[in-house]
Scaffold this active site. Structure first.
Site, PDB file in Angstrom:
ATOM      1  N   TYR A 140      -3.855   0.468  -1.934  1.00  0.00           N
ATOM      2  CA  TYR A 140      -5.002   1.343  -1.664  1.00  0.00           C
ATOM      3  C   TYR A 140      -4.575   2.328  -0.578  1.00  0.00           C
ATOM      4  CZ  TYR A 140      -9.943   2.440  -0.490  1.00  0.00           C
ATOM      5  OH  TYR A 140     -11.154   3.056  -0.246  1.00  0.00           O
ATOM      6  N   LYS A 170      -4.431   3.062  -5.859  1.00  0.00           N
ATOM      7  CA  LYS A 170      -5.742   3.711  -5.724  1.00  0.00           C
ATOM      8  C   LYS A 170      -5.551   4.777  -4.651  1.00  0.00           C
ATOM      9  CE  LYS A 170     -10.551   3.008  -4.275  1.00  0.00           C
ATOM     10  NZ  LYS A 170     -10.578   4.166  -3.381  1.00  0.00           N
TER      11      LYS A 170
END
Length: 337
Positions: A140, A170
């Site tokens: 992330y 992400k």
């Protein structure tokens, strides 16, 4: 061997419902999930930034994930964010996510004592991913919050050799040149998921396979129409609709994004209870340093925000006289408002 999984479509970063005193409100999760399923979302991203994971205890985060998994009941994949400042907690959360039935895990890096090099970052992430070896792992990347602004192309190049279950990133940053480079790496080997709602169209143009974001809780129909017009080559209309997303995010940013988005959810008919004395922060009252009396002022501003949202909903629809009779309305359905 990690299970096969590829994050695509629209994935709401879910809110964590709480009572006014900051306790978890698990009873509000099922209605929230049912609403999102009815709106046609493709997966759920639980306990991320929007879910206020950094303000929850490890046990609370486990409980939240279990509640969302139970509510989803296998109808859509649930991705668990397990990032933490302590690697031991990251590993505990990752192992729990695998045992509980999550489809994948994602993690931010430690964001207080941060990794200072790509090799250091890969080492941190490898420890987390190894705790859930049967699940695909997503890094992330959100550098404006974590302070870890390292090269993601270099990260992928190094991490693929050390992290067997690495699925992708992400990517929550506006640096589209790097996002595109990551998406093209090794012939598109990695699942690149875009996380900047107000740049969704640009993300599609640079190779996004899917998108995770806060405003997909509010207006997934808007973003589906953007994607449909983009895929059909109707870029002028795609840009027009993307501008509506930009205006929505700009409005939220004016009032601080998280409390503003919670207020928008309330006006959409979803109650995410927040502490009135801390309306400028979140349900846990992280704005304790605010001047006396400002909570009431912020509540008034939330009311103003709601009125403006209601006014702006009319702009989500093309005026009837400006479209052909056989062309579907590109705006939001009432249920998305």
């Amino acid at each position: 061997m990690a299970k096969k999984f590829w994050m695509t479509g629209l994935v709401p970063a879910t809110f964590t419902p709480m009572h006014e005193d900051g306790r978890l409100n698990p009873g509000a999760v099922a209605p929230l999930v049912e609403r999102l399923l009815a709106l046609g979302i493709d997966a759920l991203f639980v306990c991320g930034t929007t879910g206020e994971s950094s303000s929850l205890t490890t046990e609370e985060r486990k409980s939240v994930l279990e509640t969302f998994l139970k509510a989803a009941a296998g109808r859509v994949p649930v991705v668990a964010h397990v990032g933490h400042t302590a690697l031991a907690d990251c590993r505990e959360l990752a192992a729990h996510a695998q045992a509980a039935g999550a489809a994948a895990v994602a993690a931010t890096p430690p964001f207080y004592f941060r990794p200072g090099s790509v090799s250091g970052l890969v080492g941190c992430v490898a420890e987390i991913a190894a705790a859930a070896p049967e699940l695909p792992f997503y890094y992330y990347h959100i550098p404006h919050l974590t302070g870890v602004a390292l090269s993601m192309t270099e990260f992928l190049s190094q991490a693929k050799e050390r992290i067997e279950n690495l699925a992708g990133i992400k990517y929550t940053s506006p640096t589209l040149y790097e996002f595109q480079s990551c998406a093209a790496l090794d012939g598109g080997h990695f699942n690149m998921v875009f996380g900047v709602d107000e740049m969704y169209l640009a993300g599609l143009a640079t190779g996004a396979a899917g998108a995770v974001g806060s405003t997909y809780n509010l207006a997934p129909a808007l973003y589906r129409r953007i994607r449909e017009h983009f895929e059909a080559g109707r870029l002028d209309e795609a840009r027009r609709l993307q501008l509506l997303s930009v205006r929505m995010v700009e409005l939220a940013q004016k009032y601080r994004p998280l409390p503003a988005l919670k207020a928008m959810m309330k006006f959409a008919g979803v109650r995410l209870r927040a502490d009135p004395s801390a309306a400028g922060g979140d349900a846990r009252g992280r704005d304790r340093g605010a001047a006396p009396g400002t909570g009431r002022t912020r509540l008034h501003r939330m009311d103003e925000l709601g009125r403006r949202c209601n006014i702006q909903h009319s702009s989500f629809r093309r005026k009837p006289e400006s479209r052909k009779t056989d062309e579907p309305d590109p705006g939001l359905r009432r249920s998305d408002e």
